[in-house]
Design an enzyme around this catalytic site. Structure first.
Site, short mmCIF file in Angstrom:
data_model
loop_
_atom_site.label_atom_id
_atom_site.label_comp_id
_atom_site.label_asym_id
_atom_site.label_seq_id
_atom_site.Cartn_x
_atom_site.Cartn_y
_atom_site.Cartn_z
N GLU A 65 5.18 -0.87 3.89
CA GLU A 65 4.27 -1.42 4.65
C GLU A 65 4.34 -2.99 4.46
O GLU A 65 4.49 -3.41 3.39
CB GLU A 65 2.66 -0.81 3.96
CG GLU A 65 1.46 -1.84 4.44
CD GLU A 65 0.25 -1.08 3.92
OE1 GLU A 65 -0.72 -1.43 4.24
OE2 GLU A 65 0.46 -0.58 2.57
N LYS A 100 -2.62 -0.22 11.69
CA LYS A 100 -3.40 0.76 10.61
C LYS A 100 -4.79 0.81 10.91
O LYS A 100 -5.57 -0.18 11.37
CB LYS A 100 -3.01 -0.04 9.21
CG LYS A 100 -3.50 0.90 8.26
CD LYS A 100 -3.12 0.08 6.91
CE LYS A 100 -3.56 0.73 5.54
NZ LYS A 100 -3.28 -0.08 4.34
N CYS A 114 -0.09 4.01 4.89
CA CYS A 114 -0.73 3.82 3.58
C CYS A 114 -1.87 4.78 3.38
O CYS A 114 -1.91 5.73 3.43
CB CYS A 114 -0.75 2.29 3.19
SG CYS A 114 -1.04 2.26 1.22
#
Length: 269
Positions: free
Chosen positions: A44, A113, A146
């Site tokens: 990430e 994200k 994540c």
């Protein structure tokens, strides 16, 4: 049946300049190509490092920027597809994103994200809208980043898109290692998919991150796992394992038999 050789680049944690990130990526992709990898995944926010508002804003890239074009050129030169974590600028917004380049260096997907877990991320980033599916070398893929993987709804959404391989750049902290130990294998099992989960390294000089990058199979087993330090880890994805897992029992099909209303979320004072 489709086979895909997947590599995860468990990079050292650092606040990199874009030039430093590209140089390290060039080396990693060269090593991955020499080992037969067809796709490489970074952690990430690899382009900036994780945790500094100043670093991510300074490293922010618009689509088609020289740095992203250079990353695509690396993919083309090494003939290795690339999942690249980076901060994405779009108008006045900044996103925690991952771009996917095919082996010819062409951009084929860009994911933003959704779940922003802490003050740093909520201060910097705008949330995205959820996973989309794309095809890479005959394998149906999706991206999460994540914290996204900790929500079963997001992985399930990817599964309903036909995803066989879920790719997850992450910056998992050491104290939450149970995510890579238990949650990631569970998501692979319950959705009958492979998951490539790529974290930053952890060693004696920096134990902030978990350093447990892994590739999980649809039966929930780890095919490979990093041991902490900077590393490349490899596994071969065989999509016949997805269909074999579903032939035993298919949670996605069985779910349609249930009539489960979603209750309201209670407010806790």
């Amino acid at each position: 049946m489709t086979l895909l050789n997947l590599a995860l680049f468990q990079a050292r944690p650092a606040f990199r300049s874009v030039d430093e990130a590209l140089s390290e990526l060039d080396s990693a992709m060269s090593r991955a190509a020499a080992s037969g990898a067809e796709m490489l995944v970074t952690p990430e926010l690899y382009f900036s490092g994780y945790g500094s508002s100043n670093a991510v804003r300074a490293a922010g890239q618009v689509q088609g920027s020289p740095a992203l074009r250079a990353a695509g050129q690396l993919a083309a030169r090494h003939r290795v597809g690339l999942v690249l974590g980076y901060p994405e600028k779009s108008g006045s917004a900044l996103y925690n994103s991952a771009s996917v380049f095919d082996r010819g260096g062409h951009l084929i997907s860009n994911y933003r994200k959704v779940a922003l877990p802490n003050e740093f991320e909520r201060d910097c980033f705008t949330p995205g809208t959820g996973p989309e599916a794309f095809d890479f070398e005959g394998v149906r893929c999706s991206i999460l980043i994540c914290y996204d993987i900790e929500f079963p709804e997001l992985a399930r959404r990817a599964a309903f898109l036909g995803t066989e391989l879920l790719l997850v750049p992450t910056a998992l902290r050491a104290k939450w290692r149970f995510v890579s130990d238990a949650i990631v294998p569970s998501r692979a099992y319950e959705n009958a998919m492979f998951i490539g989960y790529c974290d930053y390294a952890a060693d004696e000089s920096n134990s902030q991150f978990s350093g447990t990058s892994s590739i999980c199979a649809p039966d929930g087993q780890h095919l490979c796992r990093a041991t902490g330090s900077e590393d490349l880890v490899f596994a071969t994805i065989d999509t016949s394992a997805v269909h074999l897992r579903k032939s035993d029992f298919d949670c996605l099909q069985d779910l349609k038999r249930f009539d489960l209303a979603t209750p309201p979320i209670p407010q806790i004072a």
